[in-house]
Design an enzyme around this catalytic site. Structure first.
Site, mmCIF file in Angstrom:
data_model
loop_
_atom_site.group_PDB
_atom_site.id
_atom_site.type_symbol
_atom_site.label_atom_id
_atom_site.label_comp_id
_atom_site.label_asym_id
_atom_site.label_seq_id
_atom_site.Cartn_x
_atom_site.Cartn_y
_atom_site.Cartn_z
ATOM 1 N N PHE A 173 1.064 -34.502 -11.002
ATOM 2 C CA PHE A 173 -0.066 -33.635 -11.363
ATOM 3 C C PHE A 173 -1.538 -34.418 -11.708
ATOM 4 O O PHE A 173 -2.548 -33.943 -11.468
ATOM 5 C CB PHE A 173 0.099 -32.860 -12.545
ATOM 6 C CG PHE A 173 0.868 -33.679 -13.665
ATOM 7 C CD1 PHE A 173 0.237 -34.479 -14.524
ATOM 8 C CD2 PHE A 173 2.258 -33.579 -14.012
ATOM 9 C CE1 PHE A 173 0.929 -35.309 -15.529
ATOM 10 C CE2 PHE A 173 2.739 -34.397 -14.988
ATOM 11 C CZ PHE A 173 2.209 -35.185 -15.736
ATOM 12 N N CYS A 176 -3.780 -34.197 -8.412
ATOM 13 C CA CYS A 176 -4.445 -33.131 -8.121
ATOM 14 C C CYS A 176 -5.045 -32.287 -9.360
ATOM 15 O O CYS A 176 -5.840 -31.261 -9.012
ATOM 16 C CB CYS A 176 -3.421 -32.103 -7.316
ATOM 17 S SG CYS A 176 -2.134 -31.643 -8.539
ATOM 18 N N HIS A 177 -4.992 -32.743 -10.373
ATOM 19 C CA HIS A 177 -5.558 -32.004 -11.727
ATOM 20 C C HIS A 177 -6.228 -32.749 -12.542
ATOM 21 O O HIS A 177 -5.606 -33.422 -13.557
ATOM 22 C CB HIS A 177 -4.326 -31.188 -12.336
ATOM 23 C CG HIS A 177 -4.641 -30.259 -13.667
ATOM 24 N ND1 HIS A 177 -4.991 -30.843 -14.622
ATOM 25 C CD2 HIS A 177 -5.189 -29.109 -13.632
ATOM 26 C CE1 HIS A 177 -5.483 -29.915 -15.608
ATOM 27 N NE2 HIS A 177 -5.553 -28.775 -14.771
ATOM 28 N N PHE A 178 -7.346 -33.389 -12.412
ATOM 29 C CA PHE A 178 -8.250 -33.001 -11.318
ATOM 30 C C PHE A 178 -8.905 -34.319 -10.626
ATOM 31 O O PHE A 178 -8.518 -35.376 -11.204
ATOM 32 C CB PHE A 178 -9.574 -32.647 -11.973
ATOM 33 C CG PHE A 178 -9.485 -31.159 -12.953
ATOM 34 C CD1 PHE A 178 -9.210 -30.000 -12.080
ATOM 35 C CD2 PHE A 178 -9.132 -31.195 -14.357
ATOM 36 C CE1 PHE A 178 -8.996 -28.849 -12.962
ATOM 37 C CE2 PHE A 178 -9.089 -30.210 -14.937
ATOM 38 C CZ PHE A 178 -8.922 -29.056 -14.130
ATOM 39 N N VAL A 232 -5.997 -35.449 -15.659
ATOM 40 C CA VAL A 232 -5.364 -34.954 -16.745
ATOM 41 C C VAL A 232 -3.929 -34.218 -16.605
ATOM 42 O O VAL A 232 -4.005 -33.268 -15.676
ATOM 43 C CB VAL A 232 -6.474 -34.158 -17.497
ATOM 44 C CG1 VAL A 232 -6.819 -32.819 -17.009
ATOM 45 C CG2 VAL A 232 -6.148 -33.791 -19.262
#
EC number: 4.2.1.59
Length: 172
Positions: A67, A70-72, A77
Site C-alpha cells: 500500500f 500507491c497510497h500516496f 501512508v
C-alpha cells in the site's frame, strides 16, 4: 474441535486463510495482501475492557508493503480503512476460535476515529480488540471495541465493531 491457543504465528494465520485452521466450516482470514497481521500474540475468553474476551495482534511495518507504493505516491501512508479491516478480521478470527462456523462478514461499526497515521518509517502496528458481547444463536455475531497503535502510540479507535458468521451468504 478447535485448537484454542493463546497465540498464533504467521503460518497459522495463512492456514486460516486457506480454511485449514478452524475446519472446513470455520471462518477464514483473508489471504495476503489483505491479511493485515503477522501474528496474534494474545487471545483470551476473559479480559479486555469488558472482561468478555481480548485479542491482540501485530503487523510488522516495512517500506516495501504494497500500500505504500500507491497510497500516496510521494506521501506514503497506510490507508486507515486497512486498520479498520484488520480489526474486523480479528473479530471474525475470534469467533472461529470460539468454535463458530460460517463465513465471516463485517456488519458495521458504530464510530471510528483516526488520530494518527502509519508511515513507512514505523516498526510495528498493534491491534487490540475488547469484546463486549458474543451472540450465539441462529446468527453468530461478535460486538467489540478496537484500538490500533503504531510503535506503542494509540492512533485509531473503533466502537461497536460488528462481525457475523453466516452459513449462507447468497442473500447477504
Amino acid at each position: 474441535m478447535v485448537d484454542k491457543r493463546e497465540s498464533y504465528t504467521k503460518e497459522d494465520l495463512l492456514a486460516s486463510s486457506r480454511g485449514e485452521l478452524f475446519g472446513a466450516k470455520g471462518p477464514q482470514l483473508p489471504a495476503p495482501n489483505m491479511l493485515m497481521m503477522d501474528r496474534v500474540v494474545k487471545m483470551t475468553e476473559t479480559g479486555g475492557n469488558f472482561d468478555k474476551g481480548y485479542v491482540e495482534a501485530e503487523l510488522d511495518i516495512n517500506p516495501d508493503l504494497w500500500f505504500f507504493g500507491c497510497h500516496f505516491i510521494g506521501d506514503p501512508v497506510m490507508p486507515g480503512c486497512l486498520g479498520l479491516d484488520a480489526m474486523w478480521q480479528l473479530v471474525g478470527f475470534y469467533l472461529g476460535w470460539l468454535g463458530g462456523e460460517g463465513k465471516g462478514r463485517a456488519l458495521g461499526v458504530g464510530e471510528v476515529k483516526f488520530t494518527g497515521q502509519v508511515l513507512p518509517t514505523a516498526r510495528k502496528v498493534t491491534y487490540r480488540i475488547h469484546f463486549k458481547r458474543i451472540v450465539n444463536r441462529r446468527l453468530i455475531m461478535g460486538l467489540a471495541d478496537g484500538e490500533v497503535l503504531v510503535d506503542g502510540r494509540l492512533i485509531y479507535t473503533a466502537h461497536d465493531l460488528k462481525v457475523g458468521l453466516f452459513q449462507d451468504t447468497s442473500a447477504f
